[in-house]
Design a protein around this motif. Structure first.
Motif, mmCIF file in Angstrom:
data_model
loop_
_atom_site.group_PDB
_atom_site.id
_atom_site.type_symbol
_atom_site.label_atom_id
_atom_site.label_comp_id
_atom_site.label_asym_id
_atom_site.label_seq_id
_atom_site.Cartn_x
_atom_site.Cartn_y
_atom_site.Cartn_z
ATOM 1 N N PHE A 37 14.130 -36.333 8.030
ATOM 2 C CA PHE A 37 13.885 -35.929 9.346
ATOM 3 C C PHE A 37 15.231 -35.738 10.060
ATOM 4 O O PHE A 37 16.803 -36.364 9.229
ATOM 5 N N GLU A 46 12.039 -35.621 14.483
ATOM 6 C CA GLU A 46 11.615 -34.301 14.122
ATOM 7 C C GLU A 46 11.955 -34.576 12.552
ATOM 8 O O GLU A 46 12.968 -34.691 11.856
ATOM 9 N N PHE A 47 11.229 -33.489 12.534
ATOM 10 C CA PHE A 47 10.703 -32.913 11.066
ATOM 11 C C PHE A 47 11.375 -32.057 10.584
ATOM 12 O O PHE A 47 11.764 -30.872 11.053
ATOM 13 N N VAL A 48 12.258 -32.359 9.312
ATOM 14 C CA VAL A 48 13.182 -31.014 8.847
ATOM 15 C C VAL A 48 12.418 -29.987 7.179
ATOM 16 O O VAL A 48 12.858 -28.546 7.724
ATOM 17 N N SER A 59 8.452 -27.863 2.432
ATOM 18 C CA SER A 59 8.522 -27.502 3.413
ATOM 19 C C SER A 59 9.429 -27.230 3.716
ATOM 20 O O SER A 59 9.848 -28.911 4.135
ATOM 21 N N TYR A 60 9.474 -26.975 5.444
ATOM 22 C CA TYR A 60 10.230 -26.148 6.458
ATOM 23 C C TYR A 60 10.262 -26.005 7.267
ATOM 24 O O TYR A 60 9.455 -25.754 7.980
ATOM 25 N N SER A 61 11.217 -26.949 8.318
ATOM 26 C CA SER A 61 10.927 -26.868 9.850
ATOM 27 C C SER A 61 11.183 -25.281 10.568
ATOM 28 O O SER A 61 11.871 -24.528 9.308
ATOM 29 N N ASP A 62 10.615 -24.577 11.246
ATOM 30 C CA ASP A 62 10.687 -23.013 11.220
ATOM 31 C C ASP A 62 12.703 -23.101 12.146
ATOM 32 O O ASP A 62 12.812 -22.505 11.524
ATOM 33 N N SER A 63 13.194 -24.780 12.738
ATOM 34 C CA SER A 63 14.743 -23.811 13.346
ATOM 35 C C SER A 63 15.479 -24.775 12.143
ATOM 36 O O SER A 63 16.598 -23.732 12.502
ATOM 37 N N LYS A 65 14.808 -23.185 7.878
ATOM 38 C CA LYS A 65 13.893 -22.709 7.293
ATOM 39 C C LYS A 65 15.145 -21.195 7.628
ATOM 40 O O LYS A 65 15.249 -20.804 8.507
ATOM 41 N N TYR A 108 4.218 -33.309 7.439
ATOM 42 C CA TYR A 108 5.131 -33.144 9.212
ATOM 43 C C TYR A 108 5.041 -34.912 9.551
ATOM 44 O O TYR A 108 5.755 -34.526 10.757
#
Length: 126
Positions: A37, A46-48, A59-63, A65, A108
């Motif tokens: 995070f 926020e989740f990373v 799994s990844y955050s959109d920011s 990925k 997340y």
């Protein structure tokens, strides 16, 4: 239980790379989902990214990925966050966390992680 210590943060220019490490001194590392995070000044944590215990699912955050890669070495009780093509907006304190989320969507959520490291500062200059 898990006792987590992050390392590898620092100051880097935009476009460059860093690798963060998260070492666990406990004895059940491979049973945890390991999450990363981040928290920028004035913003929520926020989740990373996250990786399952065996390392077979991520799994990844959109920011992040396509730029960041999460990995782990269960023999070394260590998780990693490889960060490429860094941007100024990636500047934050980065935290690793260990938990046992009941299902994938819960990866997340901060509340899914019982154990947290102290954080390491990443600063990306433009």
């Amino acid at each position: 239980q898990a006792q987590l210590v992050e390392s590898g943060g620092g100051l880097v220019q935009a476009g460059n790379s860093l690798r963060l490490s998260c070492a666990d001194s406990g004895h059940t590392f491979s049973t945890f989902v390991m999450g990363w995070f981040r928290q920028a000044p004035g913003k929520d944590r926020e989740f990373v990214a996250a990786i399952r215990g065996p390392g077979d699912s991520t799994s990844y955050s959109d920011s992040v990925k396509g730029r960041f890669t999460v990995s782990r070495d269960n023999d070394k009780n260590t998780a990693y966050l490889h960060m490429n093509s860094l941007r100024p907006e990636d500047t934050a304190v980065y935290y690793c966390a260990a938990g046992r989320p009941a299902f994938a969507a819960a990866w997340y959520w901060r509340s899914s992680y019982a154990y947290w490291g102290q954080g390491t500062q990443v600063t990306v200059s433009s």
